[in-house]
Enzyme design. Sequence first.
Site, PDB file in Angstrom:
ATOM      1  N   GLU A  10       0.827  -1.219   0.000  1.00 20.27           N
ATOM      2  CA  GLU A  10       0.000   0.000   0.000  1.00 20.27           C
ATOM      3  C   GLU A  10       0.858   1.266   0.000  1.00 20.27           C
ATOM      4  OE1 GLU A  10      -3.025   0.150   3.049  1.00 20.27           O
ATOM      5  OE2 GLU A  10      -3.890   1.980   2.199  1.00 20.27           O
TER       6      GLU A  10
ATOM      7  N   LYS B  63      -7.775  -0.351  11.312  1.00 20.11           N
ATOM      8  CA  LYS B  63      -7.177  -0.812  10.047  1.00 20.11           C
ATOM      9  C   LYS B  63      -5.905  -0.003   9.762  1.00 20.11           C
ATOM     10  CE  LYS B  63      -6.463  -0.878   5.405  1.00 20.11           C
ATOM     11  NZ  LYS B  63      -5.541  -0.019   4.645  1.00 20.11           N
TER      12      LYS B  63
ATOM     13  N   ASP C 214       3.306 -14.206  11.770  1.00 18.06           N
ATOM     14  CA  ASP C 214       1.965 -14.628  11.374  1.00 18.06           C
ATOM     15  C   ASP C 214       1.011 -13.427  11.473  1.00 18.06           C
ATOM     16  OD1 ASP C 214      -0.631 -15.659  11.301  1.00 18.06           O
ATOM     17  OD2 ASP C 214      -0.063 -17.525  12.291  1.00 18.06           O
TER      18      ASP C 214
ATOM     19  N   HIS D  86      -1.748  10.575   0.305  1.00 17.80           N
ATOM     20  CA  HIS D  86      -1.880   9.173  -0.099  1.00 17.80           C
ATOM     21  C   HIS D  86      -1.967   9.046  -1.607  1.00 17.80           C
ATOM     22  CE1 HIS D  86      -3.033   4.986  -0.016  1.00 17.80           C
ATOM     23  NE2 HIS D  86      -4.154   5.272  -0.673  1.00 17.80           N
TER      24      HIS D  86
HETATM   25  C1  LIG Z   1       2.181  11.011   2.720  1.00 23.33           C
HETATM   26  C2  LIG Z   1       2.666  12.014   3.768  1.00 23.33           C
HETATM   27  C3  LIG Z   1       3.769  11.380   4.599  1.00 23.33           C
HETATM   28  C4  LIG Z   1       3.203  13.244   3.068  1.00 23.33           C
HETATM   29  O1  LIG Z   1       3.477  14.224   4.035  1.00 23.33           O
HETATM   30  P1  LIG Z   1       4.123  15.627   3.709  1.00 23.33           P
HETATM   31  O2  LIG Z   1       3.785  16.510   4.860  1.00 23.33           O
HETATM   32  O3  LIG Z   1       3.781  16.057   2.341  1.00 23.33           O
HETATM   33  O4  LIG Z   1       5.637  15.258   3.745  1.00 23.33           O
HETATM   34  P2  LIG Z   1       6.917  16.191   3.602  1.00 23.33           P
HETATM   35  O5  LIG Z   1       7.289  16.210   2.157  1.00 23.33           O
HETATM   36  O6  LIG Z   1       6.730  17.492   4.319  1.00 23.33           O
HETATM   37  O7  LIG Z   1       8.001  15.323   4.397  1.00 23.33           O
HETATM   38  C5  LIG Z   1       7.920  15.136   5.811  1.00 23.33           C
HETATM   39  C6  LIG Z   1       8.536  13.808   6.175  1.00 23.33           C
HETATM   40  O8  LIG Z   1       7.611  12.767   5.799  1.00 23.33           O
HETATM   41  C7  LIG Z   1       8.348  11.663   5.276  1.00 23.33           C
HETATM   42  N1  LIG Z   1       8.013  11.471   3.856  1.00 23.33           N
HETATM   43  C8  LIG Z   1       7.337  12.301   3.061  1.00 23.33           C
HETATM   44  N2  LIG Z   1       7.191  11.778   1.842  1.00 23.33           N
HETATM   45  C9  LIG Z   1       7.802  10.581   1.859  1.00 23.33           C
HETATM   46  C10 LIG Z   1       7.983   9.566   0.902  1.00 23.33           C
HETATM   47  N3  LIG Z   1       7.506   9.668  -0.337  1.00 23.33           N
HETATM   48  N4  LIG Z   1       8.657   8.461   1.268  1.00 23.33           N
HETATM   49  C11 LIG Z   1       9.146   8.346   2.517  1.00 23.33           C
HETATM   50  N5  LIG Z   1       9.007   9.285   3.469  1.00 23.33           N
HETATM   51  C12 LIG Z   1       8.325  10.374   3.151  1.00 23.33           C
HETATM   52  C13 LIG Z   1       9.818  11.982   5.449  1.00 23.33           C
HETATM   53  O9  LIG Z   1      10.260  11.511   6.699  1.00 23.33           O
HETATM   54  C14 LIG Z   1       9.809  13.492   5.425  1.00 23.33           C
HETATM   55  O10 LIG Z   1      10.914  14.025   6.111  1.00 23.33           O
HETATM   56  P3  LIG Z   1      12.377  14.060   5.393  1.00 23.33           P
HETATM   57  O11 LIG Z   1      12.881  12.677   5.380  1.00 23.33           O
HETATM   58  O12 LIG Z   1      12.150  14.595   3.992  1.00 23.33           O
HETATM   59  O13 LIG Z   1      13.150  14.968   6.279  1.00 23.33           O
HETATM   60  C15 LIG Z   1       1.509  12.490   4.712  1.00 23.33           C
HETATM   61  O14 LIG Z   1       0.510  13.084   3.930  1.00 23.33           O
HETATM   62  C16 LIG Z   1       0.883  11.372   5.526  1.00 23.33           C
HETATM   63  O15 LIG Z   1       1.425  10.940   6.531  1.00 23.33           O
HETATM   64  N6  LIG Z   1      -0.311  10.924   5.109  1.00 23.33           N
HETATM   65  C17 LIG Z   1      -0.995   9.794   5.750  1.00 23.33           C
HETATM   66  C18 LIG Z   1      -0.895   8.631   4.828  1.00 23.33           C
HETATM   67  C19 LIG Z   1      -1.500   7.388   5.391  1.00 23.33           C
HETATM   68  O16 LIG Z   1      -1.957   7.325   6.502  1.00 23.33           O
HETATM   69  N7  LIG Z   1      -1.485   6.357   4.573  1.00 23.33           N
HETATM   70  C20 LIG Z   1      -2.071   5.083   4.900  1.00 23.33           C
HETATM   71  C21 LIG Z   1      -2.963   4.645   3.798  1.00 23.33           C
HETATM   72  S1  LIG Z   1      -4.606   5.253   4.011  1.00 23.33           S
HETATM   73  C22 LIG Z   1      -5.295   3.994   4.994  1.00 23.33           C
HETATM   74  O17 LIG Z   1      -5.275   2.853   4.608  1.00 23.33           O
HETATM   75  C23 LIG Z   1      -5.654   4.206   6.437  1.00 23.33           C
HETATM   76  C24 LIG Z   1      -6.731   5.149   6.878  1.00 23.33           C
HETATM   77  C25 LIG Z   1      -6.372   6.546   6.502  1.00 23.33           C
HETATM   78  O18 LIG Z   1      -7.989   4.820   6.350  1.00 23.33           O
HETATM   79  C26 LIG Z   1      -6.755   4.977   8.390  1.00 23.33           C
HETATM   80  C27 LIG Z   1      -7.757   5.844   9.091  1.00 23.33           C
HETATM   81  O19 LIG Z   1      -8.801   6.182   8.505  1.00 23.33           O
HETATM   82  O20 LIG Z   1      -7.508   6.136  10.292  1.00 23.33           O
HETATM   83  N1  LIG Z   2      -3.894 -20.033  15.652  1.00 25.61           N
HETATM   84  C1  LIG Z   2      -2.619 -19.755  15.336  1.00 25.61           C
HETATM   85  O1  LIG Z   2      -2.189 -18.605  15.423  1.00 25.61           O
HETATM   86  C2  LIG Z   2      -1.712 -20.866  14.890  1.00 25.61           C
HETATM   87  C3  LIG Z   2      -0.467 -20.535  14.401  1.00 25.61           C
HETATM   88  N2  LIG Z   2       0.428 -21.522  14.029  1.00 25.61           N
HETATM   89  C4  LIG Z   2       1.753 -21.243  13.485  1.00 25.61           C
HETATM   90  O2  LIG Z   2       2.716 -21.595  14.494  1.00 25.61           O
HETATM   91  C5  LIG Z   2       3.964 -20.985  14.193  1.00 25.61           C
HETATM   92  C6  LIG Z   2       4.549 -20.365  15.444  1.00 25.61           C
HETATM   93  O3  LIG Z   2       4.676 -21.340  16.450  1.00 25.61           O
HETATM   94  P1  LIG Z   2       5.984 -21.369  17.368  1.00 25.61           P
HETATM   95  O4  LIG Z   2       5.681 -22.218  18.548  1.00 25.61           O
HETATM   96  O5  LIG Z   2       6.435 -19.980  17.629  1.00 25.61           O
HETATM   97  O6  LIG Z   2       7.006 -22.023  16.361  1.00 25.61           O
HETATM   98  P2  LIG Z   2       8.036 -23.207  16.421  1.00 25.61           P
HETATM   99  O7  LIG Z   2       7.502 -24.424  17.074  1.00 25.61           O
HETATM  100  O8  LIG Z   2       8.514 -23.312  15.023  1.00 25.61           O
HETATM  101  O9  LIG Z   2       9.184 -22.570  17.318  1.00 25.61           O
HETATM  102  C7  LIG Z   2       9.146 -22.552  18.704  1.00 25.61           C
HETATM  103  C8  LIG Z   2      10.281 -23.451  19.217  1.00 25.61           C
HETATM  104  O10 LIG Z   2      11.527 -22.846  18.923  1.00 25.61           O
HETATM  105  C9  LIG Z   2      12.505 -23.347  19.837  1.00 25.61           C
HETATM  106  N3  LIG Z   2      13.304 -22.217  20.321  1.00 25.61           N
HETATM  107  C10 LIG Z   2      14.622 -22.016  20.061  1.00 25.61           C
HETATM  108  N4  LIG Z   2      15.061 -20.872  20.620  1.00 25.61           N
HETATM  109  C11 LIG Z   2      14.016 -20.320  21.267  1.00 25.61           C
HETATM  110  C12 LIG Z   2      13.835 -19.124  22.030  1.00 25.61           C
HETATM  111  N5  LIG Z   2      14.841 -18.252  22.257  1.00 25.61           N
HETATM  112  N6  LIG Z   2      12.604 -18.846  22.529  1.00 25.61           N
HETATM  113  C13 LIG Z   2      11.565 -19.671  22.310  1.00 25.61           C
HETATM  114  N7  LIG Z   2      11.678 -20.830  21.604  1.00 25.61           N
HETATM  115  C14 LIG Z   2      12.882 -21.160  21.080  1.00 25.61           C
HETATM  116  C15 LIG Z   2      11.725 -24.092  20.920  1.00 25.61           C
HETATM  117  O11 LIG Z   2      11.738 -25.466  20.543  1.00 25.61           O
HETATM  118  P3  LIG Z   2      12.851 -26.562  20.845  1.00 25.61           P
HETATM  119  O12 LIG Z   2      12.726 -26.828  22.298  1.00 25.61           O
HETATM  120  O13 LIG Z   2      12.457 -27.684  19.991  1.00 25.61           O
HETATM  121  O14 LIG Z   2      14.150 -25.934  20.447  1.00 25.61           O
HETATM  122  C16 LIG Z   2      10.297 -23.637  20.719  1.00 25.61           C
HETATM  123  O15 LIG Z   2       9.366 -24.583  21.133  1.00 25.61           O
HETATM  124  C17 LIG Z   2       3.686 -19.948  13.144  1.00 25.61           C
HETATM  125  O16 LIG Z   2       4.108 -20.446  11.902  1.00 25.61           O
HETATM  126  C18 LIG Z   2       2.158 -19.847  13.163  1.00 25.61           C
HETATM  127  O17 LIG Z   2       1.695 -19.427  11.896  1.00 25.61           O
HETATM  128  C19 LIG Z   2       0.121 -22.859  14.191  1.00 25.61           C
HETATM  129  C20 LIG Z   2      -1.108 -23.221  14.665  1.00 25.61           C
HETATM  130  C21 LIG Z   2      -2.140 -22.267  15.008  1.00 25.61           C
END
Ligand SMILES: CC(C)(COP(=O)([O-])OP(=O)([O-])OC[C@H]1O[C@@H](n2cnc3c(N)ncnc32)[C@H](O)[C@@H]1OP(=O)([O-])[O-])[C@@H](O)C(=O)NCCC(=O)NCCSC(=O)C[C@@](C)(O)CC(=O)[O-]
Ligand SMILES: NC(=O)C1=CN([C@@H]2O[C@H](COP(=O)(O)OP(=O)(O)OC[C@H]3O[C@@H](n4cnc5c(N)ncnc54)[C@H](OP(=O)(O)O)[C@@H]3O)[C@@H](O)[C@H]2O)C=CC1
Length: 415
Positions: free
Chosen positions: A81, A255, A271, A369
């Site tokens: 997006e 969202k 996940d 956007h």
């Molecule tokens: C789009 C901006 C950032 C423009 O904002 P702007 O004010 O025109 O930006 P600017 O040109 O003044 O720049 C300010 C800073 O923004 C960043 N920036 C600026 N442009 C860029 C770019 N191209 N790529 C990367 N970074 C960018 C960058 O950090 C920049 O600083 P700098 O680095 O230049 O010192 C602003 O209008 C904004 O934040 N809009 C919101 C956009 C948004 O929320 N998008 C999500 C999609 S919409 C949606 O799905 C969700 C929604 C909206 O429905 C959720 C809701 O309803 O609550």
């Molecule tokens: N409803 C849901 O959300 C469901 C999700 N999933 C899926 O399950 C997966 C995640 O499960 P998860 O249990 O995390 O995965 P894994 O079983 O792949 O990994 C966990 C294992 O990693 C090992 N391990 C090694 N180092 C560490 C550490 N520092 N901390 C913790 N564990 C360590 C341990 O096993 P060991 O003792 O063998 O080394 C641990 O049991 C994802 O792919 C997810 O999509 C699956 C079913 C349902």
Amino acid sequence: MTTSRIPGLHKMARTERLDAVADAAGLSADTKAALNRNSATADLADHLSENVISTIEVPLGVATNLVVDGTEVLVPMATEESSVIAAVCNGARACRPSGGVMTEADDPVMIAQVQITNVPDVAAGQAALLAQEATIKAVCDGCDPMLVSLGGGFRGLEARTLENAMLVLHLHVDVRDAMGANTVNTMAETLAPQIEDWTGGTVGLRILSNLADRRLVRARARWSAEEIGTDTVAGILNAYAFAAADPYRAATHNKGIMNGIDAVAMATMNDTRAIEAGAHAYAATRGPGYAPLTRYWQEGEDLIGEIELPLAMGIVGGATRAHPTAQAALEIMQADGADRLSRVTAAVGLIQNFSALRALATEGIQRGHMSLHARNVAITAGATGAQVDQIAQEMIARKTIREDVARALLSEGAS
Ligand SMILES: CC(C)(COP(=O)([O-])OP(=O)([O-])OC[C@H]1O[C@@H](n2cnc3c(N)ncnc32)[C@H](O)[C@@H]1OP(=O)([O-])[O-])[C@@H](O)C(=O)NCCC(=O)NCCSC(=O)C[C@@](C)(O)CC(=O)[O-]
Ligand SMILES: NC(=O)C1=CN([C@@H]2O[C@H](COP(=O)(O)OP(=O)(O)OC[C@H]3O[C@@H](n4cnc5c(N)ncnc54)[C@H](OP(=O)(O)O)[C@@H]3O)[C@@H](O)[C@H]2O)C=CC1
């Protein structure tokens, strides 16, 4: 389509599988070649999922300007997006002067549920489960000695009764650096026969709960009125009041938060469905109805924003270690554990929401956007190479970002 029945598709090599699907779907040689162009990553993907024929690329960008708990961090985000990553950069820049984002995180405790039906005496069954806590702990910890050696393991239990006389055992397990689903599911399945003995009931489901509300992460930031303006502060408070009062708005508000959270989850191969389910279920339990995951208030002239949500994220397990890009993402972020990853992700969710609300409450979402989305529209209309930016810029200048306009501009350029 000749038929969707392709026996043994899952047993074929990936390229044979692609041939079989191309034949069945009547794909052209060009389409088939396009699906085969990332053969190295497709071969890796073949080990992660099923019936894999190709991969679909999602842009991986990096959000700048974040300071989380006093530490500078670059955050990889994978999203299709437009403007999502720009919005985080923008919102993070605006809270840098006030110290960035501060976070708190619970221990990574997941809940596994065991459903027990046909219990002859539900109260007695509940008491029997509580009395077996020491044995239950030993069985759970015995399933994963490695986890226990890392400081995780069984933390406690709850025996709940539901209105329909069902008994539900909750196991609380500290899963350390894992998301933890497989870990806790193994424990729940291992315990099942003993649970039937203790309660006299029948065990049904044995699975984690995605409402991971013992694994909450909170992030807070200050945007000074000097930095964003008093009108923006008032506008964001007004936008928050709308979301707090109306589930139709709260859904969109959340969202927007998930735009950022999912993108970090995707970049680190976590996940996203589990995180989404947890976030929305938590939003539904937070207030009298479905509620926003962030809240805003004023301190003096300044705006304070806070997010709280469950984040079941790991740096081990699932596909996180298997995918080199996910590993690189963690390296960019310098996330040495699931705790840091979750804190940074919550910070991104908060900032994402701030930026969307700032745009919505002031100039509207379309300028920022749509001007970034214009490139997408240009590509959809057929622009390539340097044309993409030229057509996008022209549409922005005309304040009309539409595919038909892009097509017209392309044909003007061609003639
Ligand atoms: C789009 C901006 C950032 C423009 O904002 P702007 O004010 O025109 O930006 P600017 O040109 O003044 O720049 C300010 C800073 O923004 C960043 N920036 C600026 N442009 C860029 C770019 N191209 N790529 C990367 N970074 C960018 C960058 O950090 C920049 O600083 P700098 O680095 O230049 O010192 C602003 O209008 C904004 O934040 N809009 C919101 C956009 C948004 O929320 N998008 C999500 C999609 S919409 C949606 O799905 C969700 C929604 C909206 O429905 C959720 C809701 O309803 O609550
Ligand atoms: N409803 C849901 O959300 C469901 C999700 N999933 C899926 O399950 C997966 C995640 O499960 P998860 O249990 O995390 O995965 P894994 O079983 O792949 O990994 C966990 C294992 O990693 C090992 N391990 C090694 N180092 C560490 C550490 N520092 N901390 C913790 N564990 C360590 C341990 O096993 P060991 O003792 O063998 O080394 C641990 O049991 C994802 O792919 C997810 O999509 C699956 C079913 C349902």
